[in-house]
Scaffold this motif. Sequence first.
Motif, short mmCIF file in Angstrom:
data_model
loop_
_atom_site.label_atom_id
_atom_site.label_comp_id
_atom_site.label_asym_id
_atom_site.label_seq_id
_atom_site.Cartn_x
_atom_site.Cartn_y
_atom_site.Cartn_z
N HIS A 1 -8.21 -0.36 4.99
CA HIS A 1 -7.37 -1.22 5.82
C HIS A 1 -8.03 -1.24 7.20
O HIS A 1 -8.71 -0.30 7.58
N SER B 1 0.86 -1.13 0.00
CA SER B 1 0.00 0.00 0.00
C SER B 1 0.88 1.16 0.00
O SER B 1 1.85 1.24 0.65
N GLU C 1 -8.11 5.62 2.59
CA GLU C 1 -6.97 5.31 3.46
C GLU C 1 -6.54 6.53 4.26
O GLU C 1 -5.42 6.62 4.73
N ASP D 1 -2.65 -1.99 -3.91
CA ASP D 1 -3.43 -2.87 -3.01
C ASP D 1 -4.93 -2.53 -3.06
O ASP D 1 -5.73 -3.16 -2.36
N HIS D 2 -5.30 -1.57 -3.92
CA HIS D 2 -6.70 -1.21 -4.03
C HIS D 2 -7.28 -1.43 -5.43
O HIS D 2 -8.41 -1.07 -5.68
ZN LIG Z 1 -3.57 0.64 0.96
#
Ligand SMILES: [Zn+2]
Length: 683
Positions: A376, A27, A331, A205-206
């Motif tokens: 997260h 991330s 985030e 990571d998204h």
């Molecule tokens: Zn992330």
Amino acid sequence: MSEPKDPAESGTRRAFLKNVAVVGVASGMSGVVGETLAQTGSAPSTTGANKPASNATIDINRQYAEFLSFADQQDFDDARRGLIASLPDPVIIPGQGDIAAWNLQQFGFLPKGPQNDAPPTVNPSLWRNAKLNMHHGLFTVVDGIWQVRGYDLSVMSIIRGNNGYIVIDPFITTEVASTVWKQLVIPHLGDKPITHVIYTHSHVDHYGGVRGLVSDDDLRSGKVKIVAPVGFTEAAVGENVIAGNAMGRRASYMYGSLLPRSPVGIVDGGLGKTTSVGTITLAVPSVFAEKTGQKMTLDGVDIVVVMAPESEAPAEFMFYLPTFKAFCAAEDATHTLHNLYTLRGAKVRDGLLWSKYLQSSLDMFGDDTQVVFASHYWPTWGNDRVVSFLRAQRDMYRYMHDQVLRLANQGLTPLEIGEVIRLPDSLAKRWYCRSYYGTVYHDAVAQYNLRLGFFDGVPANLHRLPPTDAGKRYVEFMGGSAAVLSKAHGYYNKGEYRWVAEVVNHVVFAEPQNAAAKQLLADAYEQLGYQSESAPWRNFYLTGAMELRNGVRKLPAPNPQSPDTIQAMPLDMFLDYLGIRLNGDRAAGKTAAFNLVLTDTKENYVLGVENSALHYSRNATSKSPDATVTMTRADLNNIMMGKTNMQKLVMGGNVKIDGDGQKLGDFVSWLDSFDFWFNIVTP
Ligand SMILES: [Zn+2]
């Protein structure tokens, strides 16, 4: 509790061998990504050389335990709340060949429950966070919103629409996304189509797992729409191209991907357990969030946008769901102090902007929000707690920015500011303001850098000697390496590891073959790692110690870009990257000019080299080029992916070169290739 077993010594060794070497995705990291590095040799022999925690480390870790309230069990309740089902234990999601996409079993040494049972080699606050990040499964957030947590660094959220599902942030890899969809979502929520995928921001990571959920056909036909903040594609593709090699190598430190999973290795990623391994994809968005206050209706679900560019990511947005009284904080509000600078390397982030986006969120929706969830960690429920959480997060980033600038305006330099700044207890005692990912120290230095740049104003620091030259002279001034090491051992015994690291680093850079120096530096790094509350700090220190002890293991280098990323890359960005590969010395005194004609995308470029620098013009044609290269963008993509090379394409008639072909060969010979496994802890 008994001290957990090191997996390298236990029955999980085989699994560990198969999964240890994965170079990081992350991330905040995005594109350079973790292609699996199949482990061919033996495991890193870190464990043999590991030292136990020293008394000084035990004392530091005890101070953390005393400062923080382990009696507060709210996070454990929240991390478990709404559990519908989990993948069966032990959790292993199949990946490619022998490499698991996800293996939570490797972290089975972590006990359960909120009590402080940290081993001496792990900061107790980080240990607690590592235990919380072991919770996994499909969870209800509120009726109609669910999350899948514990199967990647990031969290995937799902919203019930009129005709199907809206998916938010589909993990890093397709293997994880498709497995949880088939094994958790369909059986427990029902088999309905996905109508929209929302990317909250431009970090891998998204979005990386998206093609594990949606097919090309569904994207082409518009059956599934991809929604993202404006600027998403350029940010997602771009962040790791220009500095990708250096970022990727540094990420291998930050995410601890080379470390054993154990109480003397990686215990957590600081934002989730770790990163999944496998196929990374990108489906380019077609619907954009552009303005704060913008209303969108996706499959019958209303959302109201809060834009957050240049906060945690260059392109990011949050949104409110009025029907559910729920706020998705992307985030920008998670259960940690996040990075205002990421140790893998990236542009510094702006704590002031970040804080203002949270203020806007509170102003617009604070009174009406019953639950806040993010990309997260677990959600926070109840209006009182939601408001308190968002206010604390707002104040934390504002405090970091403002106090650093207050001190800078008083004349303090970055190292001095980093040393004195502390969060007030009203923030510092909250678990979700702890330094699991960012730290107060490096975020503070980053905010100085944001406003004032790298130079602290002290002339001695304007033109310092580089590490090897400085190291040799320091060692000479301090009476030679034996004398330095002897004194340094004394400081090591007093627990002054930061000072040991500073002086012994000079010895290692002066005498890289000095085994005693490398051993002592590794020992100091290791104790600093054991003390670190931040997972990236721990992973950096312990990876540094490992490479000092064992050298750099040159595993197969990861492929820096996924095919989807390369396809989405604007040609300008590719040419900018070529410019970065141009070796100025080799190109000195040379000139070149080429026409580049891409027949499939109908693009014309003039590309030139002059004064050891590359330049280009779009939609232009040179009347007197050295050569004209005619080819397809598709073939260029294949070259970028390493599937073919220019020579083969020319031989096969796929690339036409008119003019001086030798000049093109000369140009290619001026380009550098980058070695992924460059040294970090030695010259
Ligand atoms: Zn992330």
